[in-house]
Design an enzyme around this catalytic site. Structure first.
Site, mmCIF file in Angstrom:
data_model
loop_
_atom_site.group_PDB
_atom_site.id
_atom_site.type_symbol
_atom_site.label_atom_id
_atom_site.label_comp_id
_atom_site.label_asym_id
_atom_site.label_seq_id
_atom_site.Cartn_x
_atom_site.Cartn_y
_atom_site.Cartn_z
ATOM 1 N N ASP A 1 -66.306 -85.793 -92.971
ATOM 2 C CA ASP A 1 -64.884 -85.473 -92.925
ATOM 3 C C ASP A 1 -64.278 -85.625 -91.539
ATOM 4 O O ASP A 1 -63.066 -85.605 -91.377
ATOM 5 C CB ASP A 1 -64.694 -84.007 -93.340
ATOM 6 C CG ASP A 1 -64.403 -83.857 -94.814
ATOM 7 O OD1 ASP A 1 -63.807 -84.771 -95.379
ATOM 8 O OD2 ASP A 1 -64.782 -82.821 -95.381
HETATM 9 C C1 BGC Z 1 -65.250 -79.517 -90.752
HETATM 10 C C2 BGC Z 1 -65.833 -80.257 -91.918
HETATM 11 C C3 BGC Z 1 -65.006 -79.976 -93.121
HETATM 12 C C4 BGC Z 1 -63.558 -80.333 -92.838
HETATM 13 C C5 BGC Z 1 -62.627 -80.155 -93.999
HETATM 14 C C6 BGC Z 1 -63.799 -79.817 -90.598
HETATM 15 O O1 BGC Z 1 -63.245 -79.017 -89.595
HETATM 16 O O2 BGC Z 1 -65.947 -79.829 -89.586
HETATM 17 O O3 BGC Z 1 -67.182 -79.887 -92.111
HETATM 18 O O4 BGC Z 1 -65.479 -80.691 -94.200
HETATM 19 O O5 BGC Z 1 -63.090 -79.568 -91.759
HETATM 20 O O6 BGC Z 1 -62.361 -78.839 -94.311
HETATM 21 C C1 NOJ Z 2 -68.130 -80.066 -95.483
HETATM 22 C C2 NOJ Z 2 -67.356 -80.629 -96.617
HETATM 23 O O1 NOJ Z 2 -67.271 -79.675 -97.649
HETATM 24 C C3 NOJ Z 2 -67.989 -81.884 -97.145
HETATM 25 O O2 NOJ Z 2 -67.175 -82.447 -98.118
HETATM 26 C C4 NOJ Z 2 -68.254 -82.856 -96.039
HETATM 27 O O3 NOJ Z 2 -68.928 -83.951 -96.574
HETATM 28 C C5 NOJ Z 2 -69.037 -82.235 -94.925
HETATM 29 N N1 NOJ Z 2 -68.380 -81.047 -94.473
HETATM 30 C C6 NOJ Z 2 -69.264 -83.185 -93.761
HETATM 31 O O4 NOJ Z 2 -68.119 -83.400 -93.024
#
Ligand code: BGC
Ligand code: NOJ
Length: 815
Positions: A485
């Site tokens: 993400d």
């Molecule tokens: C986090 C991710 C997460 C994304 C969406 C980011 O700040 O590092 O792990 O999936 O937010 O909520």
């Molecule tokens: C948490 C999110 O829930 C997931 O969708 C994502 O793949 C990982 N973070 C990695 O960024």
């Protein structure tokens, strides 16, 4: 090293022996529609279906590690006040124990000869939680005490509840009838539901106003009414409605009193709402309290919780694995975590507020991989719900609310990996059940209300989406981000108040993802297998063509010399390449290219895994996400470079992606490496809990890596895709019992010194008792497969055609 507790494997419990754990150690109550979060000190909250829209009790933010609200019992004995769960008073106890079990938590505290046990659980298929309470006089003298219960109600819509006080402080309404406290805020207007907090025993007082019970200037650690030893029978009008009961007890030496509190969410259904103006119809509430006033009903409900879990877990049990950590995770805790992630996706935990993210498109699809064997029917419905949030061009709402099942417009779509995960979840469901009828189910597209397209249509749309959205290297476009993400290659955000996930124009963008290419290979190969199973040879050949084409692209465009490049940014510069100053190698592209079948004939797959081993892995913590971490913020990369080095996506150990590497090692028959890697992130194998801090029984999303100042510190436990994927690793890749379209495939990959193990697997109505022997000390390769005494060619057990429901399988490794 402090000792906070131990596993009681026979009872499938984790026993916490002191309340001051390094962080709140959480458990979940409930497995259907009513859920509670419950920590070792009884902290947490409850909700029905949706932690945002139907929150029953309040949990004040920003609450980790404070964990300040919960299901509290107070004891007032003489001048001392205490809680059996230690908090909120934190009065020193003579004894404390919290047993987190499957769907229940049992907290026992003892002080001055009085023992209070609080067992909390949600009966199957009911929208309520029970606290069974036992108060025991362990002394040789009669003892007098008062016991108080306490919860704080939430006005149901949790975000409004925590932000819109100008309204919420004027809307609170309650009714009281005997020991039943009814929280009926907004019931007079649009709500047809209310909460009940009742006691099954006669009470000696109550409070429903927080100001009266706690006191305006007191805290939960010194509530006024408890200090005074007397509730005030207050009636809440607005402000903060609470539920508190008082019970005065005189216990003879050795005497025990047992009763229960019930916290219920009640939907009024078609019943008349009112008996009289302002007097709600309480028929359903009364029925519930009546039912559980019978101690036998409480016992039966608890027995049902346990029986249900035993039944669920009996689908996959490996009773004699030579490694205790893998054994208890695969048999119990990993499956429990899979249930939680399936139910809650990434919505409500100690780190997810329940008011932010609902169900994640990619998340929930992956959660199914570790859940489908438990309750395939529910997985089926979930797949259809998820697919209905896809748009007709293939893009998907990244998240949706569980209550409404509607896509969340704030986050929108354009996370270009999203569509492909649907292929994986659907194939996993069909492998488990053989039920191809799911493909014909109608689940229209979110942007075409009333559309009648089938799930198979969605699957083809998903595949086509990747094929049709490719960039300058012919690799898939990334959109806002892929699985990572934080790889926001079209974001270019300079404003601290912008969201990395939504900022940036992805229309006409060029940034590409090698990870999506690998995932596409995996999904396409899955679909080829499915079409073959369905006898659709032409479709299988067509999709195989897409696979071959993408494979060629990956090998031509994405090999960086010693590993696979991660991506190409908006200017087509490589990300995750030796030519980069930082972020030279990323884990996800190694994992997915290998899993998708790249690098098999040219030695690259093995090299990619070796590069992970060399640059990312440590045996203490697992694999960091990339190397070296970014030391400065990169406009062209987005959030991945925003985190301090060694945390989260900036080279933290992100457990979820580690699991893919574990599978990679098993593909190469590296059983010793696979187990070593498996244990490197396994919570049960963590030794120093002051350092790791997170729960030892469930995976954490992230552990601070070797590149951080606090290596080994776990964070974001429970709601992570690691749950499902670790179960896949342990149950399918290491122990090697793999559901496949035509039957169970047996293909273990284990440490050479393992002499053998056994697995019981229920699959399509048949119980397979599988014994694996490893006389020659091999890691992989089935030398012989004997099914009910008959030797079988290959390693797929054919489905019985004669109605047998129990099958004995003897496997010898060593081909
Ligand atoms: C986090 C991710 C997460 C994304 C969406 C980011 O700040 O590092 O792990 O999936 O937010 O909520
Ligand atoms: C948490 C999110 O829930 C997931 O969708 C994502 O793949 C990982 N973070 C990695 O960024």
């Amino acid at each position: 090293m402090a000792n906070y507790g131990h596993f009681d494997d026979a009872h499938r419990e984790f026993v916490i022996s002191r309340p001051d754990t390094p962080l709140p150690w959480l458990n979940y109550l409930g497995q259907d529609e009513f859920f509670g979060l419950c920590t070792q000190t009884a902290g947490g909250y409850s909700f029905w279906k949706d932690a945002k829209l139907r929150r029953i009790t309040r949990y004040r933010y920003n609450n980790n590690p404070m964990d300040n609200d919960g299901r509290f019992l107070y004891v007032k004995q003489g001048n001392s006040i205490w809680n059996p769960g230690w908090k909120p008073t934190r009065t020193k106890l003579d004894a404390f124990e919290c047993r987190h079990g499957l769907g229940y938590s049992r907290i026992t505290g003892k002080k001055d000869g009085i023992e209070v046990e609080q067992l909390m659980f949600v009966p199957p298929q009911e929208n309520l939680e029970i606290w069974k309470v036992s108060v025991r006089n362990k002394t040789k003298k009669p003892q007098k005490l008062s016991l108080f219960s306490f919860v704080e109600f939430c006005s149901f819509e949790a975000l409004n509840d925590m932000t819109n006080y100008q309204r919420t402080y004027s809307i609170g309404e309650v009714e009281i009838e005997d020991s039943a406290i009814y929280h009926k805020t907004e019931y007079r207007e649009r709500r047809n539901h209310y909460a009940l907090f009742g006691c099954t025993r006669k009470i000696d007082g109550y409070d429903t106003s927080r100001d009266a019970f706690v006191g305006v200037h007191n805290g939960l650690h010194d509530p006024k009414a408890v200090l005074a030893g007397k509730c005030t029978n207050s009636h809440a009008y607005g402000w903060n409605p609470v539920g508190a009961h008082q019970i005065n007890l005189t216990l003879k030496p050795g005497q025990e009193e047992t009763f229960a509190f019930v916290l219920a969410y009640i939907d009024q259904g078609d019943l008349p709402k009112f008996d009289a103006p302002f007097v709600m119809n309480k028929v359903k509430g009364r029925e519930i309290l009546k039912k559980y006033s019978d101690p036998a009903a409480v016992e039966a409900a608890f027995t049902a919780v346990k029986a249900r879990w035993e039944e669920l877990l009996s689908t996959y049990q490996a009773p004699s694995v030579p490694n205790e950590h893998l054994q208890r995770m695969v048999n119990t805790w990993n499956q429990v975590q899979c249930m939680a992630t399936f139910n809650l996706s990434r919505s409500a935990s100690g780190y997810e507020t329940g008011i932010g993210r609902g169900m994640g498109y990619r998340d929930s699809n992956q959660d199914i991989l570790g859940f489908v064997h438990l309750l395939p029917e529910r997985a089926r419905q979930r797949i259809l719900d998820i697919a209905s949030t896809q748009l007709s061009d293939g893009t998907c709402f990244h998240q949706y609310q569980p209550l409404t099942k509607k896509g969340n417009a704030d986050i929108g779509g354009d996370f270009n990996d999203d569509p492909l995960w649907l292929v994986l979840s659907t194939c996993a469901y069909i492998r488990e059940t053989g039920d191809v009828t799911i493909l014909d189910e109608v689940c229209g597209y979110a942007d075409k209300p009333g559309s009648k397209d089938s799930l198979l249509h969605h699957i083809e749309t998903s595949i086509a989406y990747t094929l049709n959205n490719r960039g300058p290297h012919n690799l898939p476009l990334i959109g806002h981000a892929d699985w990572n993400d934080c790889l926001n290659l079209n974001c270019f955000s300079k404003e601290p108040n912008e969201s990395f996930q939504t900022t940036g124009d992805v229309k006409g963008s060029k940034a590409e993802s090698v990870m999506i290419a690998g995932l596409f290979l995996y999904a396409a190969r899955d679909l080829v297998g499915l079409y073959k199973f369905m006898g659709q040879a032409a479709d299988a050949t067509r999709v195989q063509g897409y696979y071959d084409d993408m494979l060629k692209t990956v090998e031509e465009q994405a090999w960086d010399g010693a590993w696979y490049t991660r991506a190409f940014d908006a200017d087509s510069n490589p990300v995750g390449s030796k030519s980069c100053k930082e972020g030279k190698i990323y884990i996800e592209s190694q994992a997915w290219c290998v899993l998708g079948g790249a690098g098999q004939t040219n030695g690259r797959a093995k090299k990619a895994l070796q590069a992970v081993d060399k640059y990312l892995y440590t045996p203490e913590h697992g694999c960091a996400l990339q190397y070296p971490p970014y030391s400065t913020y990169h406009l062209e990369l987005g959030e991945v470079s925003s985190y301090p080095p060694g945390y989260k996506e900036n080279a933290g150990v992100f457990s979820h992606n580690n699991t893919w590497i574990h599978i990679g090692w098993t593909m190469f028959g590296e059983g010793d490496k696979a187990l070593e890697y498996y244990l490197s992130i396994c919570p049960s194998a963590k030794k120093d809990h002051d350092k790791y801090r997170s729960e030892p029984y469930v995976y954490a999303q992230m552990t601070a890596s070797q590149f951080s100042p606090t290596p080994g510190e776990g964070k974001n436990s429970w709601l992570t895709g690691t749950g499902a994927w670790s179960f896949v690793v342990a149950s399918q890749s290491i122990l090697g019992v793999q559901p496949d379209f035509t039957g169970l495939r047996i293909d273990p990959c284990v440490p050479k010194k393992w002499k053998g193990f056994s697995v019981t697997r229920k699959f399509r109505g048949v119980t397979y008792s599988i014994t694996v022997k490893n006389p020659k000390g091999k890691s992989k390769g089935v030398k012989s497969l004997v099914v009910d005494g008959k030797k079988i060619a290959g390693n797929v057990i054919p489905l019985p055609t004669d109605g047998r429901t129990a099958v004995k399988v003897e496997v010898t490794l060593g081909a």
